[in-house]
Design a protein around this motif. Structure first.
Motif, PDB file in Angstrom:
ATOM      1  N   MET A   1      55.325  58.984  32.718  1.00 52.39           N
ATOM      2  CA  MET A   1      55.990  58.982  34.003  1.00 52.39           C
ATOM      3  C   MET A   1      55.646  60.286  34.740  1.00 52.39           C
ATOM      4  O   MET A   1      55.593  61.342  34.149  1.00 52.39           O
ATOM      5  CB  MET A   1      57.502  58.848  33.809  1.00 52.39           C
ATOM      6  N   THR A   2      55.430  60.185  36.010  1.00 53.44           N
ATOM      7  CA  THR A   2      55.077  61.327  36.849  1.00 53.44           C
ATOM      8  C   THR A   2      56.322  61.852  37.547  1.00 53.44           C
ATOM      9  O   THR A   2      57.109  61.078  38.085  1.00 53.44           O
ATOM     10  CB  THR A   2      54.047  60.890  37.911  1.00 53.44           C
ATOM     11  N   THR A   3      56.468  63.180  37.577  1.00 56.00           N
ATOM     12  CA  THR A   3      57.591  63.753  38.318  1.00 56.00           C
ATOM     13  C   THR A   3      57.332  63.615  39.814  1.00 56.00           C
ATOM     14  O   THR A   3      56.204  63.390  40.263  1.00 56.00           O
ATOM     15  CB  THR A   3      57.782  65.250  37.999  1.00 56.00           C
ATOM     16  N   ALA A   4      58.376  63.811  40.593  1.00 51.38           N
ATOM     17  CA  ALA A   4      58.264  63.751  42.050  1.00 51.38           C
ATOM     18  C   ALA A   4      57.286  64.805  42.559  1.00 51.38           C
ATOM     19  O   ALA A   4      56.572  64.579  43.536  1.00 51.38           O
ATOM     20  CB  ALA A   4      59.637  63.954  42.681  1.00 51.38           C
ATOM     21  N   PHE A   5      57.222  65.928  41.890  1.00 53.71           N
ATOM     22  CA  PHE A   5      56.387  67.043  42.344  1.00 53.71           C
ATOM     23  C   PHE A   5      54.907  66.718  42.153  1.00 53.71           C
ATOM     24  O   PHE A   5      54.090  66.940  43.039  1.00 53.71           O
ATOM     25  CB  PHE A   5      56.804  68.316  41.616  1.00 53.71           C
ATOM     26  N   LYS A   6      54.567  66.156  41.013  1.00 53.19           N
ATOM     27  CA  LYS A   6      53.190  65.736  40.755  1.00 53.19           C
ATOM     28  C   LYS A   6      52.818  64.583  41.694  1.00 53.19           C
ATOM     29  O   LYS A   6      51.701  64.502  42.187  1.00 53.19           O
ATOM     30  CB  LYS A   6      53.044  65.316  39.298  1.00 53.19           C
ATOM     31  N   SER A   7      53.772  63.715  41.985  1.00 51.79           N
ATOM     32  CA  SER A   7      53.540  62.618  42.918  1.00 51.79           C
ATOM     33  C   SER A   7      53.228  63.146  44.317  1.00 51.79           C
ATOM     34  O   SER A   7      52.308  62.660  44.994  1.00 51.79           O
ATOM     35  CB  SER A   7      54.760  61.699  42.951  1.00 51.79           C
ATOM     36  N   VAL A   8      53.979  64.160  44.758  1.00 49.84           N
ATOM     37  CA  VAL A   8      53.729  64.794  46.061  1.00 49.84           C
ATOM     38  C   VAL A   8      52.337  65.418  46.070  1.00 49.84           C
ATOM     39  O   VAL A   8      51.560  65.234  47.016  1.00 49.84           O
ATOM     40  CB  VAL A   8      54.819  65.851  46.360  1.00 49.84           C
ATOM     41  N   LEU A   9      52.008  66.146  45.020  1.00 49.26           N
ATOM     42  CA  LEU A   9      50.691  66.775  44.917  1.00 49.26           C
ATOM     43  C   LEU A   9      49.588  65.725  44.984  1.00 49.26           C
ATOM     44  O   LEU A   9      48.617  65.874  45.729  1.00 49.26           O
ATOM     45  CB  LEU A   9      50.598  67.575  43.612  1.00 49.26           C
ATOM     46  N   ASN A  10      49.743  64.640  44.231  1.00 51.72           N
ATOM     47  CA  ASN A  10      48.740  63.576  44.217  1.00 51.72           C
ATOM     48  C   ASN A  10      48.575  62.925  45.598  1.00 51.72           C
ATOM     49  O   ASN A  10      47.463  62.547  45.982  1.00 51.72           O
ATOM     50  CB  ASN A  10      49.097  62.515  43.180  1.00 51.72           C
TER      51      ASN A  10
END
Length: 138
Positions: A1-10
């Motif tokens: 599962m990806t955190t919200a922060f990694k999702s924003v970065l991606n």
């Protein structure tokens, strides 16, 4: 599962990597720009700040630093990056993302002589998560 922060970065990396390519995009690079490369974009997460929202929601402000490296005219790369993120017809969307805003632009001058120029654009991404989770708000 990806955190919200990694999702924003991606999400930001995907916008900067879209066709036509502006330059190679490196995520959280730990090495200097290769001498053979004329341009590079480096994207880094900053320190996120939480604000309690309505019941069940935490709102976050996450800085993203986009470093533009160029041998020669770094202004052209900076302008292309800025247009890709903030242009008149651009809307950056992703899971839980509520919006982007401009923060600062910082010119970096290395000690000594170098042909590589660097400009760092910092933007703030407003996004949200469920109160007791770091996963993106669905």
């Amino acid at each position: 599962m990806t955190t919200a922060f990694k999702s924003v970065l991606n999400t930001i990396v995907a916008a900067l990597s879209a066709y036509p390519p502006l330059a190679e995009v490196a995520v959280n690079p730990t090495h200097p720009v290769s001498e053979s490369r004329q341009r590079q974009i480096a994207v880094h997460l900053g320190r996120s700040k939480a604000t309690p929202g309505p019941l069940g929601v935490t709102r976050w402000t996450t800085p993203i630093v986009v470093e533009c490296y160029a041998r020669g005219d770094v202004d052209a790369l900076l302008e292309a990056v800025w247009l890709r993120l903030f242009g008149p017809e651009v809307r950056i969307t992703g899971v839980g993302i509520e919006g982007l805003e401009q923060d600062v632009i910082d010119w970096d001058y290395a000690e000594g002589r170098t042909e590589m120029e660097c400009v760092a654009l910092q933007l703030l991404v407003r996004h949200r998560t469920p109160t007791h989770s770091l996963t993106p708000w669905a």
